[in-house]
Enzyme design. Sequence first.
Site, PDB file in Angstrom:
ATOM      1  N   ASN A   9       0.869  -1.177   0.000  1.00 46.92           N
ATOM      2  CA  ASN A   9       0.000   0.000   0.000  1.00 46.92           C
ATOM      3  C   ASN A   9       0.910   1.233   0.000  1.00 46.92           C
ATOM      4  O   ASN A   9       1.533   1.539   1.009  1.00 46.92           O
ATOM      5  CB  ASN A   9      -0.885  -0.047   1.256  1.00 46.92           C
ATOM      6  CG  ASN A   9      -1.719   1.202   1.424  1.00 46.92           C
ATOM      7  OD1 ASN A   9      -1.807   2.038   0.516  1.00 46.92           O
ATOM      8  ND2 ASN A   9      -2.343   1.341   2.580  1.00 46.92           N
ATOM      9  N   LYS A  11       0.098   4.293  -0.275  1.00 47.71           N
ATOM     10  CA  LYS A  11      -0.520   5.477   0.364  1.00 47.71           C
ATOM     11  C   LYS A  11      -0.320   6.722  -0.500  1.00 47.71           C
ATOM     12  O   LYS A  11      -0.248   6.604  -1.725  1.00 47.71           O
ATOM     13  CB  LYS A  11       0.003   5.638   1.792  1.00 47.71           C
ATOM     14  CG  LYS A  11      -0.106   4.327   2.585  1.00 47.71           C
ATOM     15  CD  LYS A  11       0.122   4.466   4.060  1.00 47.71           C
ATOM     16  CE  LYS A  11      -0.024   3.095   4.723  1.00 47.71           C
ATOM     17  NZ  LYS A  11       0.083   3.132   6.173  1.00 47.71           N
ATOM     18  N   HIS A  94      -9.254   0.938   5.291  1.00 49.68           N
ATOM     19  CA  HIS A  94      -7.965   1.174   5.939  1.00 49.68           C
ATOM     20  C   HIS A  94      -8.152   2.112   7.137  1.00 49.68           C
ATOM     21  O   HIS A  94      -8.960   3.036   7.076  1.00 49.68           O
ATOM     22  CB  HIS A  94      -6.967   1.772   4.937  1.00 49.68           C
ATOM     23  CG  HIS A  94      -5.569   1.755   5.474  1.00 49.68           C
ATOM     24  ND1 HIS A  94      -5.115   2.682   6.370  1.00 49.68           N
ATOM     25  CD2 HIS A  94      -4.557   0.880   5.274  1.00 49.68           C
ATOM     26  CE1 HIS A  94      -3.863   2.393   6.693  1.00 49.68           C
ATOM     27  NE2 HIS A  94      -3.499   1.299   6.039  1.00 49.68           N
ATOM     28  N   GLU A  96      -6.514   4.503   8.187  1.00 48.84           N
ATOM     29  CA  GLU A  96      -6.321   5.937   7.898  1.00 48.84           C
ATOM     30  C   GLU A  96      -7.581   6.520   7.255  1.00 48.84           C
ATOM     31  O   GLU A  96      -7.932   7.673   7.500  1.00 48.84           O
ATOM     32  CB  GLU A  96      -5.088   6.118   6.994  1.00 48.84           C
ATOM     33  CG  GLU A  96      -3.800   5.885   7.785  1.00 48.84           C
ATOM     34  CD  GLU A  96      -2.643   5.330   6.970  1.00 48.84           C
ATOM     35  OE1 GLU A  96      -2.662   5.404   5.731  1.00 48.84           O
ATOM     36  OE2 GLU A  96      -1.712   4.781   7.604  1.00 48.84           O
ATOM     37  N   GLU A 166      -5.089  -5.155  10.791  1.00 45.03           N
ATOM     38  CA  GLU A 166      -4.051  -4.142  10.963  1.00 45.03           C
ATOM     39  C   GLU A 166      -4.267  -3.401  12.279  1.00 45.03           C
ATOM     40  O   GLU A 166      -5.026  -2.429  12.334  1.00 45.03           O
ATOM     41  CB  GLU A 166      -4.106  -3.140   9.803  1.00 45.03           C
ATOM     42  CG  GLU A 166      -3.894  -3.779   8.451  1.00 45.03           C
ATOM     43  CD  GLU A 166      -3.356  -2.766   7.453  1.00 45.03           C
ATOM     44  OE1 GLU A 166      -2.234  -2.973   6.959  1.00 45.03           O
ATOM     45  OE2 GLU A 166      -4.039  -1.757   7.185  1.00 45.03           O
ATOM     46  N   GLY A 172       2.769   2.069  10.804  1.00 45.53           N
ATOM     47  CA  GLY A 172       3.693   3.183  10.630  1.00 45.53           C
ATOM     48  C   GLY A 172       4.419   3.585  11.902  1.00 45.53           C
ATOM     49  O   GLY A 172       5.063   4.623  11.967  1.00 45.53           O
ATOM     50  N   SER A 212       3.760  -2.330  10.324  1.00 41.56           N
ATOM     51  CA  SER A 212       5.216  -2.388  10.487  1.00 41.56           C
ATOM     52  C   SER A 212       5.801  -3.760  10.145  1.00 41.56           C
ATOM     53  O   SER A 212       6.734  -4.243  10.803  1.00 41.56           O
ATOM     54  CB  SER A 212       5.626  -1.951  11.894  1.00 41.56           C
ATOM     55  OG  SER A 212       5.227  -0.608  12.120  1.00 41.56           O
TER      56      SER A 212
HETATM   57  P1  PGA Z   1       3.073   0.094   7.670  1.00 42.75           P
HETATM   58  O1  PGA Z   1       1.590   0.288   7.076  1.00 42.75           O
HETATM   59  O2  PGA Z   1       3.597  -1.179   7.072  1.00 42.75           O
HETATM   60  O3  PGA Z   1       3.834   1.314   7.224  1.00 42.75           O
HETATM   61  O4  PGA Z   1       2.925  -0.004   9.133  1.00 42.75           O
HETATM   62  C1  PGA Z   1       0.732  -0.804   6.932  1.00 42.75           C
HETATM   63  C2  PGA Z   1      -0.565  -0.332   6.340  1.00 42.75           C
HETATM   64  O5  PGA Z   1      -0.994   0.789   6.643  1.00 42.75           O
HETATM   65  O6  PGA Z   1      -1.208  -1.053   5.544  1.00 42.75           O
END
Ligand code: PGA
Length: 249
Positions: A9, A11, A94, A96, A166, A172, A212
């Site tokens: 992803n 983003k 997601h 976010e 997640e 992140g 992560s």
């Molecule tokens: P990250 O993001 O690997 O940077 O933690 C995962 C995601 O948001 O799908």
Amino acid sequence: MRKQIVAGNWKMNNDLSQTEALITALKAQIKTTNAEVMVAPTATNLWQAYNSLKNSEIEVIAQNMHFAENGAYTGEISANMLKSVGVQTVILGHSERRAYFNETDDMLAKKVDAALANNMRVIFCFGEELADRKSGNEENIVENQIKNALFHLEASAFKNIVLAYEPVWAIGTGETASPEQAQDMHAFIRKIIANTYGNEVANNLSILYGGSCKPTNAKEIFSKPDVDGGLIGGAALNADDFFAIVNAF
Ligand code: PGA
């Protein structure tokens, strides 16, 4: 048999030329692998990415879509528009999107319906926040997120659904769920699905871990029996790291 999947992803990262550069680096790394490999560039770069990757093993997928077919929804993109640029799979829910764009379970149920009605595949994301885990409420939160957005579906719809657990506290942040925490939650998720839709649906459903995930921890996480792959954010922006994760299977 359920599929192993690693999806990147990207983003809101990479303009057109940066997207092309990353795709070139990815193409140089592709090897035969058992896992399905996907990348989700930003919407403006989907058509270019689709054309660059259409004869490769890497599928181009979208990060989001609207539930309506078309109309007065300024700034939004429909399932049909995604399909018209070659996209067959969309990430929905997601954290976010939930946190910054107020996506609710009801809205996500409509988005899931719209994607499935257009014969698209959905990677449906969910996960608890740190406070939920600290209060021992993580299973309740996850169960409700799944039920509210998906449990109106017929069993047959699940062949086009992939789940992505997640935990918000791991996205992140550099902090990863331990392989045991991931396994426990994935087994719980599979149990909820089995209770409602039966063992066959549950056993054929791919459940990805996200948060992560890195080359240094992917192997151990993916080795768990109920973890069928990963949704990768930060580490997917680097071709070497991304393929190290793909090759962790
Ligand atoms: P990250 O993001 O690997 O940077 O933690 C995962 C995601 O948001 O799908």
